[in-house]
Design an enzyme around this catalytic site. Structure first.
Site, PDB file in Angstrom:
ATOM      1  N   MET A 162       5.337 -22.027  14.464  1.00  0.00           N
ATOM      2  CA  MET A 162       4.186 -22.812  13.988  1.00  0.00           C
ATOM      3  C   MET A 162       3.352 -23.162  15.208  1.00  0.00           C
ATOM      4  SD  MET A 162       6.297 -25.029  11.232  1.00  0.00           S
ATOM      5  CE  MET A 162       7.830 -24.534  12.031  1.00  0.00           C
ATOM      6  N   GLY A 212      11.406 -28.633   1.665  1.00  0.00           N
ATOM      7  CA  GLY A 212      11.822 -29.343   0.461  1.00  0.00           C
ATOM      8  C   GLY A 212      12.819 -28.592  -0.403  1.00  0.00           C
ATOM      9  N   SER A 263      16.942 -30.634   5.903  1.00  0.00           N
ATOM     10  CA  SER A 263      17.581 -31.919   5.610  1.00  0.00           C
ATOM     11  C   SER A 263      18.659 -31.779   4.550  1.00  0.00           C
ATOM     12  CB  SER A 263      16.529 -32.954   5.200  1.00  0.00           C
ATOM     13  OG  SER A 263      15.661 -32.442   4.229  1.00  0.00           O
ATOM     14  N   MET A 288       7.319 -25.475  17.247  1.00  0.00           N
ATOM     15  CA  MET A 288       6.033 -26.148  16.991  1.00  0.00           C
ATOM     16  C   MET A 288       5.389 -26.509  18.321  1.00  0.00           C
ATOM     17  SD  MET A 288       6.995 -28.731  13.903  1.00  0.00           S
ATOM     18  CE  MET A 288       8.206 -28.292  12.629  1.00  0.00           C
ATOM     19  N   ASP A 320      12.627 -23.684  14.147  1.00  0.00           N
ATOM     20  CA  ASP A 320      11.216 -24.055  14.020  1.00  0.00           C
ATOM     21  C   ASP A 320      10.614 -24.355  15.380  1.00  0.00           C
ATOM     22  OD1 ASP A 320      10.750 -24.128  11.092  1.00  0.00           O
ATOM     23  OD2 ASP A 320      12.391 -25.577  11.157  1.00  0.00           O
ATOM     24  N   ASP A 334      10.243 -22.287   2.437  1.00  0.00           N
ATOM     25  CA  ASP A 334      10.597 -23.234   3.506  1.00  0.00           C
ATOM     26  C   ASP A 334       9.892 -24.555   3.241  1.00  0.00           C
ATOM     27  OD1 ASP A 334      11.221 -24.520   5.870  1.00  0.00           O
ATOM     28  OD2 ASP A 334      10.052 -23.175   7.160  1.00  0.00           O
ATOM     29  N   HIS A 345      10.709 -19.297  13.344  1.00  0.00           N
ATOM     30  CA  HIS A 345       9.488 -19.649  12.600  1.00  0.00           C
ATOM     31  C   HIS A 345       8.519 -20.294  13.582  1.00  0.00           C
ATOM     32  CE1 HIS A 345       7.595 -22.340   9.204  1.00  0.00           C
ATOM     33  NE2 HIS A 345       6.742 -21.462   9.695  1.00  0.00           N
ATOM     34  N   SER A 382      17.818 -24.900   8.628  1.00  0.00           N
ATOM     35  CA  SER A 382      16.865 -25.165   9.703  1.00  0.00           C
ATOM     36  C   SER A 382      17.456 -26.184  10.655  1.00  0.00           C
ATOM     37  CB  SER A 382      15.554 -25.709   9.121  1.00  0.00           C
ATOM     38  OG  SER A 382      14.784 -26.273  10.157  1.00  0.00           O
ATOM     39  N   HIS A 426      17.641 -20.875  11.057  1.00  0.00           N
ATOM     40  CA  HIS A 426      16.176 -20.951  11.069  1.00  0.00           C
ATOM     41  C   HIS A 426      15.762 -21.908  12.180  1.00  0.00           C
ATOM     42  CE1 HIS A 426      12.166 -20.910   9.079  1.00  0.00           C
ATOM     43  NE2 HIS A 426      12.114 -22.180   9.405  1.00  0.00           N
ATOM     44  N   MET A 451       5.252 -21.236   2.638  1.00  0.00           N
ATOM     45  CA  MET A 451       5.561 -22.641   2.936  1.00  0.00           C
ATOM     46  C   MET A 451       5.455 -23.453   1.650  1.00  0.00           C
ATOM     47  SD  MET A 451       6.385 -22.927   6.102  1.00  0.00           S
ATOM     48  CE  MET A 451       6.590 -24.715   5.995  1.00  0.00           C
TER      49      MET A 451
HETATM   50  C1  DX5 Z   1       8.751 -27.580   8.397  1.00  0.00           C
HETATM   51  C2  DX5 Z   1       9.711 -26.523   8.865  1.00  0.00           C
HETATM   52  C3  DX5 Z   1      10.939 -26.433   8.060  1.00  0.00           C
HETATM   53  C4  DX5 Z   1      11.756 -27.701   7.993  1.00  0.00           C
HETATM   54  C5  DX5 Z   1      12.245 -27.806   6.585  1.00  0.00           C
HETATM   55  O1  DX5 Z   1       7.480 -27.337   8.847  1.00  0.00           O
HETATM   56  O2  DX5 Z   1       9.112 -25.240   8.850  1.00  0.00           O
HETATM   57  O3  DX5 Z   1      11.761 -25.314   8.421  1.00  0.00           O
HETATM   58  O4  DX5 Z   1      12.872 -27.738   8.850  1.00  0.00           O
HETATM   59  O5  DX5 Z   1      12.888 -29.016   6.414  1.00  0.00           O
HETATM   60  P1  DX5 Z   1      13.360 -29.518   4.982  1.00  0.00           P
HETATM   61  O6  DX5 Z   1      14.292 -28.482   4.432  1.00  0.00           O
HETATM   62  O7  DX5 Z   1      14.006 -30.820   5.282  1.00  0.00           O
HETATM   63  O8  DX5 Z   1      12.121 -29.660   4.125  1.00  0.00           O
HETATM   64 ZN    ZN Z   2      10.480 -23.518   9.170  1.00  0.00          ZN
END
Ligand code: DX5
Ligand code: ZN
Length: 224
Positions: free
Chosen positions: A72, A181, A202, A41, A39, A179, A70, A14, A37, A141
Site C-alpha cells: 500500500m 474485515g 484481527s 504501508m 502489509d 482483504d 501487499h 495478516s 500476508h 479490498m
Molecule cells: C488493511 C490491510 C489488511 C489488514 C486486515 O489495509 O490491508 O491486510 O491487516 O485486517 P483485518 O482482517 O483486521 O480487517
Molecule cells: Zn492487506
C-alpha cells in the site's frame, strides 16, 4: 520457494494484527496458514506506516511460508521488484498507484513472483479485464486500506462477483483475494461471491487459538 497452496480456499493471516515485537513467535502460532500476508504501508498511499523491505528480508530468514506481500505504497513501479528479489512468492501492488502496471507485472513475474493487482473499494474491476493475462491474483479490498480491525464493506460484494466472472471467463489459475474485515461472520459472504483467498488479521491474531481460527475460517469458506 514454497509451492503455492493447492487448497481451493486459502487463509492468509495478516501479521499487521500480530505482535510486532515478537514476529517470529507470532508466525509460529499459525502453522496452518496458506500464506503470511504482509502489509507494507508508506504513510502516503495510506495514512499509516508499517514495515518495509528489511523486515520482509528478516521474515524470509525465519520461515518457509508462502509470503504474500501487499504493497500500500506510492510508486510501486520503483519499489515492488525488490520484494520479489527478497524471495516473496507473491507481490501485490495497487492499480491506483501503479504508473505502468503491465510493465511492472512482467518485471515481477520475471523475478519469479506471482503478481497481484489490488483495488480499493471505489475502484471498479471492469476497466482492468484486459490485464488478467498478466497477473496471478486480484485483490479486492473489502475495507479502505490502511488499518486492521475495520468493518467488512458489503458494498464490495458485487465487485467480487464481477471479478469472479471475469476470471472464470478467462480460465487459468488466478486467485481472487479479499482483504479487510474478514471473520467468521463475513467469510461466507465473500466466499459465496467468489473469493478463494482470504486475508484475516484481527480475526486470526485476536483469537485465543489463531491456528484453530484458520481451520474454522477455511471450513466456513469451503461450505459457502
Ligand atoms: C488493511 C490491510 C489488511 C489488514 C486486515 O489495509 O490491508 O491486510 O491487516 O485486517 P483485518 O482482517 O483486521 O480487517
Ligand atoms: Zn492487506
Amino acid at each position: 520457494m514454497p509451492e503455492a497452496s493447492n487448497r481451493r480456499n486459502k487463509i492468509m493471516p495478516s501479521i499487521l494484527s500480530a505482535d510486532f515485537a515478537n514476529l517470529q513467535r507470532e508466525i509460529e502460532r499459525v502453522p496452518g496458514a496458506d500464506a503470511l500476508h504482509i502489509d507494507v504501508m508508506d504513510n502516503h498511499f495510506v495514512p499509516n506506516l508499517t514495515l518495509g523491505l528489511p523486515v520482509v528480508e528478516a521474515i524470509r530468514t525465519i520461515t518457509d511460508k508462502f509470503l504474500d506481500i501487499h504493497l500500500m505504497i506510492e510508486d510501486p513501479d520503483v519499489w515492488a521488484p525488490a520484494y520479489a528479489e527478497a524471495g516473496a512468492e507473491s507481490v501485490t501492488f495497487h492499480l491506483e498507484a501503479a504508473k505502468a502496471p503491465v510493465r511492472l507485472a512482467r518485471e515481477l513475474r520475471s523475478k519469479g513472483a506471482r503478481v497481484g493487482m489490488a483495488l480499493k473499494p471505489a475502484t471498479p474491476v471492469e476497466p482492468y479485464a484486459e490485464l488478467l493475462a498478466e497477473i496471478d491474483m486480484i485483490l479486492i479490498m473489502t475495507v479502505e486500506p490502511g488499518f486492521g480491525g475495520q468493518k467488512f464493506l458489503d458494498l464490495t460484494l458485487p465487485k467480487i462477483t464481477k471479478a469472479r466472472e471475469l476470471i472464470n471467463g478467462r480460465g487459468g489459475d488466478i486467485w481472487l483475494q479479499v482483504d479487510g474485515g474478514v471473520s467468521a461472520e463475513t467469510i461466507e459472504r465473500a466466499a459465496g461471491a467468489g473469493a478463494d483467498a482470504f486475508v484475516a488479521g484481527s480475526a486470526v491474531f485476536g483469537a485465543d487459538d489463531p491456528d484453530s481460527m484458520i481451520s474454522s475460517l477455511r471450513s466456513l469458506a469451503d461450505k459457502a
